[in-house]
Design an enzyme around this catalytic site. Structure first.
Site, PDB file in Angstrom:
ATOM      1  N   ASP A 209     -21.431 -47.433 -43.558  1.00 59.55           N
ATOM      2  CA  ASP A 209     -22.267 -46.722 -44.531  1.00 59.55           C
ATOM      3  C   ASP A 209     -23.646 -46.408 -43.965  1.00 59.55           C
ATOM      4  O   ASP A 209     -24.464 -45.798 -44.645  1.00 59.55           O
ATOM      5  CB  ASP A 209     -22.400 -47.570 -45.802  1.00 59.55           C
ATOM      6  N   SER A 233     -24.553 -42.616 -52.177  1.00 54.31           N
ATOM      7  CA  SER A 233     -23.137 -42.513 -51.833  1.00 54.31           C
ATOM      8  C   SER A 233     -22.315 -42.390 -53.111  1.00 54.31           C
ATOM      9  O   SER A 233     -22.541 -43.126 -54.075  1.00 54.31           O
ATOM     10  CB  SER A 233     -22.688 -43.750 -51.051  1.00 54.31           C
ATOM     11  N   GLN A 283     -16.928 -39.668 -46.347  1.00 52.73           N
ATOM     12  CA  GLN A 283     -17.795 -40.002 -47.474  1.00 52.73           C
ATOM     13  C   GLN A 283     -18.374 -38.729 -48.081  1.00 52.73           C
ATOM     14  O   GLN A 283     -18.741 -37.808 -47.359  1.00 52.73           O
ATOM     15  CB  GLN A 283     -18.941 -40.904 -47.034  1.00 52.73           C
TER      16      GLN A 283
END
Length: 291
Positions: A209, A233, A283
């Site tokens: 991430d 996110s 993502q």
């Protein structure tokens, strides 16, 4: 005040990802010591993966996960993880994980598991980039410019971190400089952490991430110091292809094929130093320019 030793930083991350079993298929993830504000998304994913892995017996290992962030987590409190055993078959097992704070979900994740099996094989070639030994760490790069960073951001920017990141082409944190993608960064946990493969998968999930969401902002000349930029996110997916060690250098190659409607889509490939493609990541994130 001196920074903690690398071994201490690494052990702190190991402890953070070591979820506590409080009942059958119910786990508690520790809060980040000294953390304030919103929980880092990689922490929730890494802890959720550990909870799922604890409920699956050998020889099955995690090969993919898909997660949705539904609410921001609060670093003032631990996180509760409920594991649902949706499927246990001969070749695959499936686990659903609900991460909760204050009795409401903050993340929903599904993970799939498979025992080792031979099969057809191909992979993309590893990008030809300089090795990590010749590059400055992200911390060194931040120290070089810290005098230009607003005072309110400096403590966060210089907080010692357990993941050592070394960008191949460091991004600009000032003005509206537009940069090309893809971007490449080497990363590893800053000290050896033993041989548990499940822990190494959780550390990769945590680190995946980092640097990813910012990829879709590169060519627009905005970044997290841009006052009117709101980022978060929205979802996160990881496919684990090959065995690896998170305390050895891994190359993270990320690109963003699309952005629009206040969202940006990002992809990542993780290569071991020997050229093996060990993981793929995708993502979508919020990138909203507020009035």
């Amino acid at each position: 005040m001196t920074d903690p030793a690398p071994a201490s930083l690494a052990q702190g991350l190991v402890d953070l990802l070591d979820v506590e079993e409080i009942d059958t298929d119910l786990y508690r993830g520790a809060r980040q010591p000294g953390g304030a504000g919103r929980v880092f998304g990689g922490q929730v994913i890494g802890q959720a993966l550990q909870a799922a892995q604890r409920s699956v017996g050998e020889p099955k290992t995690a090969h993919s996960l898909h997660a949705y962030f539904v609410r921001p987590g609060d670093e003032a409190h631990p996180i509760i993880y409920r594991v649902v055993r949706d499927f246990d078959g001969r070749s695959f097992a499936n686990r659903r994980v609900i991460a909760m704070q204050g009795g409401v979900p903050i993340l929903n994740m599904t993970a799939s598991f498979q025992p080792p099996e031979d099969g057809l094989h191909h992979q993309d070639a590893m990008p030809d980039v300089p090795g990590p030994e010749s590059l400055k760490s992200e911390r060194e790069l931040r120290l070089d410019v810290i005098d230009r960073v607003p005072e309110r951001y400096r403590a966060f920017m210089l907080r010692p971190r357990p993941i050592d990141i070394r960008p191949v082409s460091p991004r600009s944190w000032f003005g509206d400089t537009k940069q090309q993608q893809p971007q490449y960064s080497w990363f590893r946990i800053c000290a050896p952490v033993g041989d548990d493969p499940a822990l190494h998968r959780a550390i990769l999930a945590y680190a995946s991430d980092m640097t990813l969401l910012g990829t879709c902002t590169l060519e627009h000349g905005v970044h997290w110091l841009t006052d009117n930029l709101q980022t978060a996110s929205l979802d996160h997916a990881i496919w684990l292809h090959e065995p690896f060690r998170a305390d050895e250098w891994l190359l993270y190659a990320t690109d963003s094929p699309w952005a629009g409607h206040a969202r940006g889509f990002n992809r990542g490939q993780v290569f071991a130093a020997d050229g093996r493609l060990v993981a793929s990541v995708a993502q979508e994130g919020l990138i909203r320019l507020r009035e």
